[in-house]
Design a protein around this motif. Structure first.
Motif, short mmCIF file in Angstrom:
data_model
loop_
_atom_site.label_atom_id
_atom_site.label_comp_id
_atom_site.label_asym_id
_atom_site.label_seq_id
_atom_site.Cartn_x
_atom_site.Cartn_y
_atom_site.Cartn_z
N ASP A 37 -41.63 11.31 -54.81
CA ASP A 37 -42.81 10.71 -54.53
C ASP A 37 -43.41 11.32 -53.46
O ASP A 37 -42.76 11.81 -52.71
N SER A 94 -39.47 7.00 -57.00
CA SER A 94 -39.75 7.20 -58.25
C SER A 94 -41.14 8.10 -57.93
O SER A 94 -41.84 6.94 -58.28
N PRO A 95 -41.55 9.65 -58.26
CA PRO A 95 -43.17 9.88 -58.04
C PRO A 95 -43.58 8.75 -60.00
O PRO A 95 -44.45 9.04 -59.93
#
Length: 262
Positions: free
Chosen positions: A150, A185-186
């Motif tokens: 991310d 998290s991406p």
């Protein structure tokens, strides 16, 4: 994987992490003062860089404005956990920290003298990362390790390399023991991932790495937003009571949650 035993006080581990309000940085320092064998705590920041400026120069100065970046979760003008960090750095000297924070509140500026700056730098390091550097790091990490990060983790990776920690092409690192903390998290940052990796990159991530639970949420029907207004003539207590009733109504009628279940 670091090649050391957990808790070995003779082999402290440096930590590199993305930094906004300094919560994780302060918590890490508290853990270190409590005996956890940590070395330097290293901060990666974006162009809203007050943390970098105070570690590099002792200048805790509020910027005139907060700049928009692709790592928006760490955009901040004044990290409020710096007070906690200073408290433990100053050996819990309440009066001194109160004086410092009063100066900051009154002037938007706090300058640490050489003695305190040296002590700060003995425990902390930092690096300032631009959006372009962050995007390049996201691409580089994927190309080298086949791993999507991310934007905030990318800030930490870029900072680690700027500070001097070396990631090699086999996934190992330099001889100095360190860890990079990944804090998100991406899946939460489509715009930033797409800017860095292109639409094809986001599509590849969505198909192969996007969390199943998050995909399930995307398939859900979105509820109409509930607005909480303050009716004219109502007291704060009455408004809070009205809000509570509406909140219970949402739980019971939209989420199937009964009062007896809580």
């Amino acid at each position: 994987e670091l090649g050391i035993d957990a808790g070995d006080e003779n082999q402290p581990v440096d930590i590199v992490l993305p930094t906004g309000a300094m919560g994780n940085l302060a918590a890490g320092f508290m853990a270190k003062t409590a005996g956890l064998p940590l070395g330097k705590l290293c901060s990666g920041v974006n162009i809203n860089d007050i943390t970098h400026r105070v570690i590099e120069k002792g200048q805790f100065h509020k910027s005139a404005r907060m700049e928009k970046t692709l790592s928006e979760a760490i955009n901040i003008q004044v990290p409020y956990n710096f007070e906690r960090l200073l408290y433990y750095l100053a050996d819990e000297n309440y009066d001194l920290v109160t004086e410092w924070m009063s100066t900051m509140e009154e002037t938007d500026r706090l300058d640490l003298n050489e003695e305190w700056l040296n002590l700060l730098q003995n425990n902390f390091a930092s690096s300032r990362i631009t959006d372009d550097e962050m995007c390049e790091t996201m691409r580089s990490v994927y190309n080298r390790f086949n791993y999507f990060v991310d934007p905030h983790t990318a800030i930490a990776v870029a900072a680690a390399e700027k500070i001097g920690y070396v990631l090699d092409g086999d996934g190992g690192c330099s001889s100095k023991h360190y860890a990079i903390l990944s804090t998100a998290s991406p899946c939460k940052f489509e715009e930033s991932v797409t800017t860095a990796m292109g639409k094809e990159g986001w599509s590849a991530y969505f198909q192969s790495e996007f969390p199943a639970g998050a995909k399930n949420i995307l398939s859900k029907r979105e509820c109409t937003p509930t607005l909480y207004k303050w009716p004219e003539g109502m007291s704060l207590k009455e408004v809070q009571g009205d809000w509570e009733k509406k909140a219970w109504y949402l739980l019971e009628n939209h989420f199937g949650q009964r009062l007896t279940d809580l």
